[in-house]
Design an enzyme around this catalytic site. Sequence first.
Site, PDB file in Angstrom:
ATOM      1  N   TYR A 167       0.816  -1.222   0.000  1.00 52.13           N
ATOM      2  CA  TYR A 167       0.000   0.000   0.000  1.00 52.13           C
ATOM      3  C   TYR A 167       0.855   1.280   0.000  1.00 52.13           C
ATOM      4  O   TYR A 167       0.635   2.150  -0.851  1.00 52.13           O
ATOM      5  CB  TYR A 167      -0.974  -0.037   1.181  1.00 52.13           C
ATOM      6  CG  TYR A 167      -1.904   1.151   1.225  1.00 52.13           C
ATOM      7  CD1 TYR A 167      -2.823   1.377   0.203  1.00 52.13           C
ATOM      8  CD2 TYR A 167      -1.853   2.049   2.287  1.00 52.13           C
ATOM      9  CE1 TYR A 167      -3.673   2.472   0.237  1.00 52.13           C
ATOM     10  CE2 TYR A 167      -2.716   3.136   2.336  1.00 52.13           C
ATOM     11  CZ  TYR A 167      -3.620   3.352   1.314  1.00 52.13           C
ATOM     12  OH  TYR A 167      -4.459   4.439   1.350  1.00 52.13           O
ATOM     13  N   LYS A 171       0.978   4.145  -3.107  1.00 46.54           N
ATOM     14  CA  LYS A 171       0.609   5.562  -2.984  1.00 46.54           C
ATOM     15  C   LYS A 171       1.804   6.473  -3.308  1.00 46.54           C
ATOM     16  O   LYS A 171       1.608   7.593  -3.785  1.00 46.54           O
ATOM     17  CB  LYS A 171       0.046   5.852  -1.588  1.00 46.54           C
ATOM     18  CG  LYS A 171      -1.320   5.198  -1.335  1.00 46.54           C
ATOM     19  CD  LYS A 171      -2.414   5.649  -2.313  1.00 46.54           C
ATOM     20  CE  LYS A 171      -3.792   5.151  -1.904  1.00 46.54           C
ATOM     21  NZ  LYS A 171      -4.845   5.511  -2.872  1.00 46.54           N
TER      22      LYS A 171
HETATM   23  N1  LIG Z   1      -9.509   5.445   5.126  1.00 52.95           N
HETATM   24  C1  LIG Z   1      -8.300   5.992   5.284  1.00 52.95           C
HETATM   25  O1  LIG Z   1      -7.789   6.141   6.411  1.00 52.95           O
HETATM   26  C2  LIG Z   1      -7.534   6.470   4.085  1.00 52.95           C
HETATM   27  C3  LIG Z   1      -6.374   7.215   4.309  1.00 52.95           C
HETATM   28  C4  LIG Z   1      -5.635   7.663   3.240  1.00 52.95           C
HETATM   29  C5  LIG Z   1      -6.070   7.383   1.958  1.00 52.95           C
HETATM   30  N2  LIG Z   1      -7.191   6.654   1.744  1.00 52.95           N
HETATM   31  C6  LIG Z   1      -7.610   6.410   0.369  1.00 52.95           C
HETATM   32  O2  LIG Z   1      -8.921   6.894   0.183  1.00 52.95           O
HETATM   33  C7  LIG Z   1      -9.556   6.188  -0.887  1.00 52.95           C
HETATM   34  C8  LIG Z   1     -10.935   5.726  -0.419  1.00 52.95           C
HETATM   35  O3  LIG Z   1     -10.765   4.854   0.680  1.00 52.95           O
HETATM   36  P1  LIG Z   1     -11.890   4.611   1.790  1.00 52.95           P
HETATM   37  O4  LIG Z   1     -11.229   4.761   3.096  1.00 52.95           O
HETATM   38  O5  LIG Z   1     -13.104   5.379   1.485  1.00 52.95           O
HETATM   39  O6  LIG Z   1     -12.124   3.041   1.561  1.00 52.95           O
HETATM   40  P2  LIG Z   1     -13.422   2.162   1.339  1.00 52.95           P
HETATM   41  O7  LIG Z   1     -14.537   2.624   2.201  1.00 52.95           O
HETATM   42  O8  LIG Z   1     -12.964   0.760   1.431  1.00 52.95           O
HETATM   43  O9  LIG Z   1     -13.813   2.486  -0.185  1.00 52.95           O
HETATM   44  C9  LIG Z   1     -13.010   2.065  -1.240  1.00 52.95           C
HETATM   45  C10 LIG Z   1     -13.792   2.254  -2.516  1.00 52.95           C
HETATM   46  O10 LIG Z   1     -12.971   1.823  -3.622  1.00 52.95           O
HETATM   47  C11 LIG Z   1     -13.755   0.942  -4.398  1.00 52.95           C
HETATM   48  N3  LIG Z   1     -12.954   0.043  -5.206  1.00 52.95           N
HETATM   49  C12 LIG Z   1     -12.054  -0.891  -4.795  1.00 52.95           C
HETATM   50  N4  LIG Z   1     -11.580  -1.548  -5.870  1.00 52.95           N
HETATM   51  C13 LIG Z   1     -12.175  -1.028  -6.953  1.00 52.95           C
HETATM   52  C14 LIG Z   1     -12.110  -1.287  -8.345  1.00 52.95           C
HETATM   53  N5  LIG Z   1     -11.323  -2.265  -8.843  1.00 52.95           N
HETATM   54  N6  LIG Z   1     -12.853  -0.529  -9.192  1.00 52.95           N
HETATM   55  C15 LIG Z   1     -13.649   0.442  -8.711  1.00 52.95           C
HETATM   56  N7  LIG Z   1     -13.783   0.716  -7.409  1.00 52.95           N
HETATM   57  C16 LIG Z   1     -13.055  -0.011  -6.552  1.00 52.95           C
HETATM   58  C17 LIG Z   1     -14.618   0.213  -3.400  1.00 52.95           C
HETATM   59  O11 LIG Z   1     -15.700  -0.442  -4.060  1.00 52.95           O
HETATM   60  P3  LIG Z   1     -16.436  -1.735  -3.395  1.00 52.95           P
HETATM   61  O12 LIG Z   1     -17.427  -1.210  -2.390  1.00 52.95           O
HETATM   62  O13 LIG Z   1     -17.076  -2.382  -4.586  1.00 52.95           O
HETATM   63  O14 LIG Z   1     -15.371  -2.583  -2.759  1.00 52.95           O
HETATM   64  C18 LIG Z   1     -15.061   1.399  -2.554  1.00 52.95           C
HETATM   65  O15 LIG Z   1     -16.088   2.105  -3.197  1.00 52.95           O
HETATM   66  C19 LIG Z   1      -8.590   5.053  -1.262  1.00 52.95           C
HETATM   67  O16 LIG Z   1      -7.850   5.427  -2.398  1.00 52.95           O
HETATM   68  C20 LIG Z   1      -7.667   4.955  -0.046  1.00 52.95           C
HETATM   69  O17 LIG Z   1      -6.406   4.447  -0.391  1.00 52.95           O
HETATM   70  C21 LIG Z   1      -7.941   6.188   2.781  1.00 52.95           C
END
Ligand SMILES: NC(=O)c1ccc[n+]([C@@H]2O[C@H](COP(=O)([O-])OP(=O)(O)OC[C@H]3O[C@@H](n4cnc5c(N)ncnc54)[C@H](OP(=O)(O)O)[C@@H]3O)[C@@H](O)[C@H]2O)c1
Length: 255
Positions: A167, A171
């Site tokens: 991961y 990034k």
């Molecule tokens: N949460 C944190 O602390 C955090 C911190 C820094 C960065 N981020 C980044 O923020 C972004 C969103 O994360 P989140 O925390 O909101 O996570 P999340 O709730 O798990 O949501 C992830 C989203 O990505 C979708 N996804 C995964 N694989 C995919 C694919 N092949 N094609 C299309 N959509 C896909 C998932 O769809 P499904 O529902 O179908 O699985 C879901 O809608 C990510 O890029 C993550 O790396 C998160």
Amino acid sequence: MTKKVALITGANKGIGLETARQLAEQDVTVLVGARDEGRGEEAARVLREEGADARFVQIDVTDAASIDRAAAWIDSEYGLLDILVNNAGSATISRERTLPSGTSLEDMRAVYDINVFGLVAVTNAMLPLLRRAPAARIVNVSSEVGSIGSQTSETSPLSGMPPSAQYPSSKAAVDMLTAMYAKELSDTAIKVNAANPGFTATDFNDHRGFRTAAQGAEPSVHLATLPDDGPSGILWGHLWTTEGDGDGGYGRLPW
Ligand SMILES: NC(=O)c1ccc[n+]([C@@H]2O[C@H](COP(=O)([O-])OP(=O)(O)OC[C@H]3O[C@@H](n4cnc5c(N)ncnc54)[C@H](OP(=O)(O)O)[C@@H]3O)[C@@H](O)[C@H]2O)c1
């Protein structure tokens, strides 16, 4: 004035859904990108009930045919795209938290397929539409864990976190891609930036984050709505510090 049109990938839940919600609150038409039709339609329906101009678009960022179909549909419905938020992401497919030395190539490839190759595929497919907008914005959702500067700084809270390969390195690649697309597009009105949501409570981390999904969306929304004199080619968002409650507000992060 015509409404702006935004595509947010992975918008059926978490930070992506909140990004769509907040952009809709700014009178932007939001295209709720989701790989699963049921989850995507439901998210778009919820947003419409709240008053948003929201439509579901099927897009799996690892599936070239679905990306092409999404681009063709946006072209036929709107003819352009003002905002692309590359938000879809995954930390691990195996859900095994391993050290770099124990990482399987299978997991590494799966994470890169979504976070890195998916971002390039979607961006390249949408660029003709983004070029047709007066001043498009591309937001790549990155993470502070991909910041080599933060990971190797003794004064960053990240220095105390266990090392992992797939991961953080994915990034870091997102950050470099942001810099390279910004460089390529520097003679256009398009701005390309990377967003750091901060540690946000979503399914991604079994809701262990200390920020809400609405807070996690704020950096993406800020970068998606930058004015013409705003920056391009930076990593911007939540600043996690070792001081006080750890909340350093918002600002630019080191690559
Ligand atoms: N949460 C944190 O602390 C955090 C911190 C820094 C960065 N981020 C980044 O923020 C972004 C969103 O994360 P989140 O925390 O909101 O996570 P999340 O709730 O798990 O949501 C992830 C989203 O990505 C979708 N996804 C995964 N694989 C995919 C694919 N092949 N094609 C299309 N959509 C896909 C998932 O769809 P499904 O529902 O179908 O699985 C879901 O809608 C990510 O890029 C993550 O790396 C998160």
